[in-house]
Design a protein around this motif. Structure first.
Motif, PDB file in Angstrom:
ATOM      1  N   THR A 184      11.009  -4.473  -4.861  1.00 55.56           N
ATOM      2  CA  THR A 184      11.199  -5.447  -4.204  1.00 55.56           C
ATOM      3  C   THR A 184      10.663  -6.680  -4.847  1.00 55.56           C
ATOM      4  O   THR A 184      10.043  -6.552  -5.779  1.00 55.56           O
ATOM      5  CB  THR A 184      10.514  -5.702  -2.621  1.00 55.56           C
ATOM      6  N   VAL A 185      11.149  -7.614  -4.642  1.00 58.59           N
ATOM      7  CA  VAL A 185      10.704  -8.975  -5.344  1.00 58.59           C
ATOM      8  C   VAL A 185       8.985  -9.030  -5.159  1.00 58.59           C
ATOM      9  O   VAL A 185       8.558  -9.180  -6.337  1.00 58.59           O
ATOM     10  CB  VAL A 185      11.237 -10.293  -5.039  1.00 58.59           C
ATOM     11  N   VAL A 229       3.588  -7.377  -7.825  1.00 59.71           N
ATOM     12  CA  VAL A 229       2.183  -6.463  -7.620  1.00 59.71           C
ATOM     13  C   VAL A 229       2.257  -5.592  -8.784  1.00 59.71           C
ATOM     14  O   VAL A 229       1.292  -5.437  -9.477  1.00 59.71           O
ATOM     15  CB  VAL A 229       2.186  -5.858  -6.323  1.00 59.71           C
ATOM     16  N   LYS A 230       3.429  -4.943  -9.152  1.00 56.66           N
ATOM     17  CA  LYS A 230       3.647  -4.015 -10.263  1.00 56.66           C
ATOM     18  C   LYS A 230       3.307  -4.545 -11.402  1.00 56.66           C
ATOM     19  O   LYS A 230       2.878  -4.028 -12.412  1.00 56.66           O
ATOM     20  CB  LYS A 230       4.895  -3.208 -10.079  1.00 56.66           C
ATOM     21  N   GLU A 290      14.543  -6.252  -0.746  1.00 57.83           N
ATOM     22  CA  GLU A 290      15.096  -5.413  -1.754  1.00 57.83           C
ATOM     23  C   GLU A 290      15.255  -6.112  -3.187  1.00 57.83           C
ATOM     24  O   GLU A 290      15.537  -7.384  -3.131  1.00 57.83           O
ATOM     25  CB  GLU A 290      16.784  -5.489  -1.331  1.00 57.83           C
ATOM     26  N   GLY A 291      14.809  -5.144  -4.242  1.00 59.96           N
ATOM     27  CA  GLY A 291      14.997  -5.653  -5.252  1.00 59.96           C
ATOM     28  C   GLY A 291      15.944  -4.749  -6.249  1.00 59.96           C
ATOM     29  O   GLY A 291      17.051  -4.548  -5.944  1.00 59.96           O
ATOM     30  N   GLN A 292      15.469  -4.293  -7.428  1.00 58.63           N
ATOM     31  CA  GLN A 292      16.374  -3.939  -8.376  1.00 58.63           C
ATOM     32  C   GLN A 292      15.913  -2.276  -8.356  1.00 58.63           C
ATOM     33  O   GLN A 292      14.650  -1.789  -8.206  1.00 58.63           O
ATOM     34  CB  GLN A 292      16.301  -4.118  -9.889  1.00 58.63           C
ATOM     35  N   ASP A 328       7.917  -5.903   8.564  1.00 60.48           N
ATOM     36  CA  ASP A 328       6.914  -4.815   8.457  1.00 60.48           C
ATOM     37  C   ASP A 328       6.177  -4.922   7.090  1.00 60.48           C
ATOM     38  O   ASP A 328       5.708  -3.674   6.848  1.00 60.48           O
ATOM     39  CB  ASP A 328       7.366  -3.713   8.751  1.00 60.48           C
ATOM     40  N   LEU A 329       6.216  -5.855   6.274  1.00 59.21           N
ATOM     41  CA  LEU A 329       5.769  -5.680   5.077  1.00 59.21           C
ATOM     42  C   LEU A 329       4.047  -5.361   4.802  1.00 59.21           C
ATOM     43  O   LEU A 329       3.346  -5.806   5.493  1.00 59.21           O
ATOM     44  CB  LEU A 329       5.919  -7.118   4.025  1.00 59.21           C
ATOM     45  N   GLN A 330       3.921  -4.297   4.130  1.00 57.39           N
ATOM     46  CA  GLN A 330       2.438  -3.848   3.791  1.00 57.39           C
ATOM     47  C   GLN A 330       2.370  -3.570   2.255  1.00 57.39           C
ATOM     48  O   GLN A 330       2.726  -2.545   1.846  1.00 57.39           O
ATOM     49  CB  GLN A 330       2.158  -2.854   4.853  1.00 57.39           C
ATOM     50  N   LEU A 331       1.913  -4.529   1.468  1.00 55.47           N
ATOM     51  CA  LEU A 331       1.469  -4.029   0.209  1.00 55.47           C
ATOM     52  C   LEU A 331      -0.028  -4.281  -0.114  1.00 55.47           C
ATOM     53  O   LEU A 331      -0.766  -5.237   0.567  1.00 55.47           O
ATOM     54  CB  LEU A 331       2.246  -5.120  -0.636  1.00 55.47           C
ATOM     55  N   THR A 332      -0.555  -3.547  -1.031  1.00 53.92           N
ATOM     56  CA  THR A 332      -1.837  -3.511  -1.497  1.00 53.92           C
ATOM     57  C   THR A 332      -1.660  -4.054  -2.993  1.00 53.92           C
ATOM     58  O   THR A 332      -1.258  -3.595  -3.866  1.00 53.92           O
ATOM     59  CB  THR A 332      -2.542  -2.188  -1.585  1.00 53.92           C
TER      60      THR A 332
END
Length: 354
Positions: free
Chosen positions: A241-242, A247-248, A227-229, A330-334
């Protein structure tokens, strides 16, 4: 296909997914017939002068200080930009009084840089100026920063110092402005506390994140790994999220460079130490348990090449950031394929007593 041309603008294609705030603002400016360079010259240099003067007036800067001890050629031995990539120079802001007094300094506190921080930013700018002098085609002339004052002031002083080296002979360094995804981690109620007293809590939090418990919060009520801002991204609200912010930031900055009408295929960004450790761990696919111990000095610079030709990799529970072992989230980031070229370059700070 080559990432850059020797003359003219970057030839790297831009991803069709434009879910990024500052980059979309640039595109909208172009659509309304505002030329990017003219826009930057009209507003960024005005802001640069004001911020630099404000920083200098906040404390007494010794006009006779000796900064000749720094190695301002420290960026000239970098390898060429990786094919298919643009280059990001990810800097940490100059020192603040909280840094000097070893107090926790996260997203909730917003001090200005101190006298040492001003000199660190100045030295960093001189190294950037030398880089631009040696490579007018690929060297960075745009500086982004987080919303926090210490990052803004560092960017302004850096740009001013780089331009003093260039003396109008090359494209000047401009302030690009705020990129929200560059913000520091929220330390919750640990902010402002002595670093030593908070160290055990932070190390415990990082240990939990490193083993996959990404919902644990820093300081009880700060950022969790998941969880982020909340922030506004033009037409919609996104929940970040952090890790997603990391990534962003890579996507935002690299796509701004790739879309630029200028030939430079690189960009500077000023951010914060804990956030940069997480970001660089993502880039290098290195264990978070290892990266938490990396030195990221005030005024240092890290160099990352980011692919903009569509090469990506998946960040998941099996990734190196979690030690390469299966975890229970369950993290899934591209994210774009990245290359960590240099970490914590500080030779431009040689001889400083901080």
């Amino acid at each position: 296909m080559a990432a850059v041309t020797k003359r003219g603008a970057c030839s790297c294609p831009v991803s069709p997914q434009q879910d990024i705030d500052q980059y979309e603002v640039d595109c909208n400016l172009k659509k309304h017939g505002v030329q990017r360079r003219a826009f930057l010259e009209a507003v960024s240099l005005t802001g640069l002068a004001a911020l630099t003067a404000q920083s200098a007036q906040a404390f007494e800067v010794d006009p006779n200080r000796d900064i000749s001890t720094g190695n301002f050629d420290c960026l000239l031995d970098l390898p060429p930009i990786t094919p298919g990539c643009v280059r990001l120079y990810l800097c940490r802001h100059g020192q603040t009084e909280n840094n000097r007094l070893r107090k926790m300094q996260g997203a909730r506190v917003d001090p200005e840089i101190n006298k040492n921080g001003y000199e660190q930013a100045e030295r960093l700018g001189m190294a950037v100026g030398k880089l631009i002098e040696s490579d007018t085609i690929h060297a960075p002339t745009l500086v982004a920063h987080s919303k926090l004052l210490r990052a803004k002031e560092t960017s302004a002083v850096l740009a001013d110092a780089a331009n003093s080296v260039l003396k109008g002979k090359q494209e000047p360094v401009h302030l690009y402005g705020e990129v929200s995804s560059l913000g520091e981690v929220d330390f919750g109620d640990l902010d402002g506390k002595d670093v030593n007293s908070a160290k055990s809590v932070m190390m415990s939090t990082f240990a939990s994140w490193a083993t996959g418990d990404i919902d644990r919060r820093a300081g009880g009520e700060g950022d969790s790994g998941r969880e982020g801002q909340h922030y506004l991204s033009l037409a919609r609200i996104s929940f970040s999220t952090v890790l997603e912010r990391g990534v962003k930031a890579l996507e935002t900055l690299s796509q701004v460079v790739a879309a630029s009408s200028t030939p430079q295929c690189s960009m500077l960004a000023v951010s914060h130490s804990t956030y940069l450790r997480i970001l660089l761990a993502l880039v290098a696919d290195a264990p978070l348990a290892e990266s938490v111990l990396w030195k990221i000095n005030n005024g240092s610079v890290n160099v990352v090449d980011v692919n903009v030709e569509g090469k990506q990799r998946l960040v998941s529970t099996n990734s190196g950031i979690f030690g390469g072992l299966k975890r229970s989230n369950d993290l899934q980031l591209t994210m774009p394929e990245c290359h960590l070229i240099r970490r914590n370059e500080v030779r431009h700070l040689d001889g400083m007593q901080v």
